[in-house]
Design an enzyme around this catalytic site. Structure first.
Site, PDB file in Angstrom:
ATOM      1  N   PHE A 178      13.217  15.558   9.885  1.00 33.34           N
ATOM      2  CA  PHE A 178      11.924  15.003  10.261  1.00 33.34           C
ATOM      3  C   PHE A 178      12.082  13.897  11.289  1.00 33.34           C
ATOM      4  O   PHE A 178      11.278  13.787  12.226  1.00 33.34           O
ATOM      5  CB  PHE A 178      11.208  14.474   9.022  1.00 33.34           C
ATOM      6  CG  PHE A 178       9.820  13.975   9.309  1.00 33.34           C
ATOM      7  CD1 PHE A 178       8.802  14.863   9.617  1.00 33.34           C
ATOM      8  CD2 PHE A 178       9.531  12.626   9.297  1.00 33.34           C
ATOM      9  CE1 PHE A 178       7.522  14.413   9.903  1.00 33.34           C
ATOM     10  CE2 PHE A 178       8.253  12.166   9.586  1.00 33.34           C
ATOM     11  CZ  PHE A 178       7.245  13.069   9.886  1.00 33.34           C
TER      12      PHE A 178
ATOM     13  N   ASP B 271      -0.383  16.029  15.447  1.00 31.07           N
ATOM     14  CA  ASP B 271       0.539  16.811  16.268  1.00 31.07           C
ATOM     15  C   ASP B 271       0.045  18.233  16.458  1.00 31.07           C
ATOM     16  O   ASP B 271      -0.681  18.787  15.617  1.00 31.07           O
ATOM     17  CB  ASP B 271       1.927  16.843  15.612  1.00 31.07           C
ATOM     18  CG  ASP B 271       2.592  15.475  15.600  1.00 31.07           C
ATOM     19  OD1 ASP B 271       2.639  14.844  16.674  1.00 31.07           O
ATOM     20  OD2 ASP B 271       3.047  15.037  14.531  1.00 31.07           O
TER      21      ASP B 271
ATOM     22  N   HIS C 226       3.731  -0.808   3.808  1.00 27.76           N
ATOM     23  CA  HIS C 226       3.077   0.470   3.526  1.00 27.76           C
ATOM     24  C   HIS C 226       4.168   1.504   3.247  1.00 27.76           C
ATOM     25  O   HIS C 226       4.983   1.813   4.128  1.00 27.76           O
ATOM     26  CB  HIS C 226       2.227   0.903   4.723  1.00 27.76           C
ATOM     27  CG  HIS C 226       1.423   2.141   4.480  1.00 27.76           C
ATOM     28  ND1 HIS C 226       0.332   2.165   3.634  1.00 27.76           N
ATOM     29  CD2 HIS C 226       1.553   3.407   4.968  1.00 27.76           C
ATOM     30  CE1 HIS C 226      -0.185   3.383   3.614  1.00 27.76           C
ATOM     31  NE2 HIS C 226       0.543   4.153   4.415  1.00 27.76           N
TER      32      HIS C 226
ATOM     33  N   GLU D 259       1.192   5.720   0.579  1.00 26.17           N
ATOM     34  CA  GLU D 259       0.653   6.963   1.125  1.00 26.17           C
ATOM     35  C   GLU D 259       1.037   8.131   0.227  1.00 26.17           C
ATOM     36  O   GLU D 259       2.185   8.250  -0.205  1.00 26.17           O
ATOM     37  CB  GLU D 259       1.204   7.212   2.537  1.00 26.17           C
ATOM     38  CG  GLU D 259       0.697   8.513   3.158  1.00 26.17           C
ATOM     39  CD  GLU D 259       1.323   8.796   4.511  1.00 26.17           C
ATOM     40  OE1 GLU D 259       0.951   8.090   5.476  1.00 26.17           O
ATOM     41  OE2 GLU D 259       2.187   9.693   4.608  1.00 26.17           O
TER      42      GLU D 259
ATOM     43  N   SER E 100       0.855  -1.180   0.000  1.00 26.69           N
ATOM     44  CA  SER E 100       0.000   0.000   0.000  1.00 26.69           C
ATOM     45  C   SER E 100       0.890   1.229   0.000  1.00 26.69           C
ATOM     46  O   SER E 100       2.086   1.155   0.325  1.00 26.69           O
ATOM     47  CB  SER E 100      -0.945  -0.011   1.206  1.00 26.69           C
ATOM     48  OG  SER E 100      -0.231  -0.150   2.423  1.00 26.69           O
TER      49      SER E 100
END
Length: 279
Positions: free
Chosen positions: A207, A98, A257, A6, A4
């Site tokens: 990040f 967040d 994913h 994103e 999958s």
């Protein structure tokens, strides 16, 4: 093998078409779903809705919409959920989200859901077919202890989550240890490893520092000297991703994913290594 992907909404409405084209490339590999992240409030919310609507059409796999509660009233969240369902969306990634500028500790909206558990319970009772929750193999930055972290994941299971998708990681043992701890804690949900193919290492470092994902020394070594060479940096990212997914597959992992960062090439290289081919 189940895969999958994103995607996230573009920075401007004019970029919707480009993201849709990336989704077409990903769809050729027959993923189980494509998830779309959620830009809460204003134009970000509008772009999320437009992208979901564009992808929820014949030729694309099932679309899974992210929905977050941070900074939003319950009415805002429910309105967004109703809009997703009007588009035919029945799968959701339910996240707390967040605070602005990653401020901590988290403070729920005065008129909002108190946690992702409440959101999951609501989705479960209002027609959601699949509910994905987040999981942190290295621990959530705000978690007081490993035991508390596992208790919270168990509560997600009890609230109606049907699977967990992890934060990205770079070492196979990190995921395997986490999976073992979860199973011993009574968590029976499928735990899907989140995979981040890194093309820009400097951005990935920034990040990772904010979200609590550690970067082992061997990854630093691989990208050393490549900060001004985007082509070779992307090749290195694809190589590292392929190594990671192959090792996980050897350990029995069957679902991956990919956090694509709105580019298809690195993730699809890893898919080919797993034996997944376009149709």
């Amino acid at each position: 093998m189940n895969i999958s992907f994103e995607l996230f909404p573009p920075a401007t409405s004019n970029g919707i078409g480009k993201v849709v084209e990336i989704a077409r490339q990903l769809a050729d590999f027959q993923p189980g779903m494509i998830s779309v992240t959620y830009g809460a409030g204003g134009s970000g919310r509008e772009r999320s809705s437009r992208l979901v609507a564009e992808l929820n059409k014949p030729g694309f796999p099932a679309i899974t919409a992210h929905i977050t509660l941070s900074g939003q009233s319950k009415q805002d969240v429910l309105q967004q959920m109703d809009e997703w369902q009007e588009h035919g969306v029945k799968r959701f990634v339910a996240l707390r989200g967040d605070m602005p500028d990653m401020a901590r500790p988290f403070k729920p909206h005065g008129d909002g859901f108190s946690s992702s558990l409440d959101l999951m319970a609501h989705l479960a009772s209002h027609g959601a077919e699949e509910i994905y929750g987040g999981a942190y193999p290295e621990g959530h930055p705000e978690s007081p202890s490993q035991s508390a972290e596992l208790d919270h994941l168990k509560a997600k299971q009890d609230a109606g989550a049907t699977a967990l998708i992890t934060q990205y990681f770079f070492e196979v043992d990190c995921f395997l240890r986490f999976r073992d701890r979860a199973e011993s804690h009574g968590i029976t949900l499928p735990i899907i490893p989140g995979i981040l193919p890194v093309a820009n290492f400097e951005k990935a470092k920034g990040f990772s520092k904010r979200c609590g994902a550690s970067i082992p020394q061997f990854v630093h070594d691989r990208f050393a000297g490549l900060h001004n060479n985007p082509h070779e940096s992307a090749l290195m990212g694809a190589s590292l991703t392929a190594e990671l997914v192959m090792e996980l597959a050897d350990e029995g992992v069957e679902h991956f994913h990919f956090y694509t960062l709105n580019r298809a090439d690195l993730s699809l290289t890893a898919c080919r290594m797993l034996g997944v081919r376009p149709t």
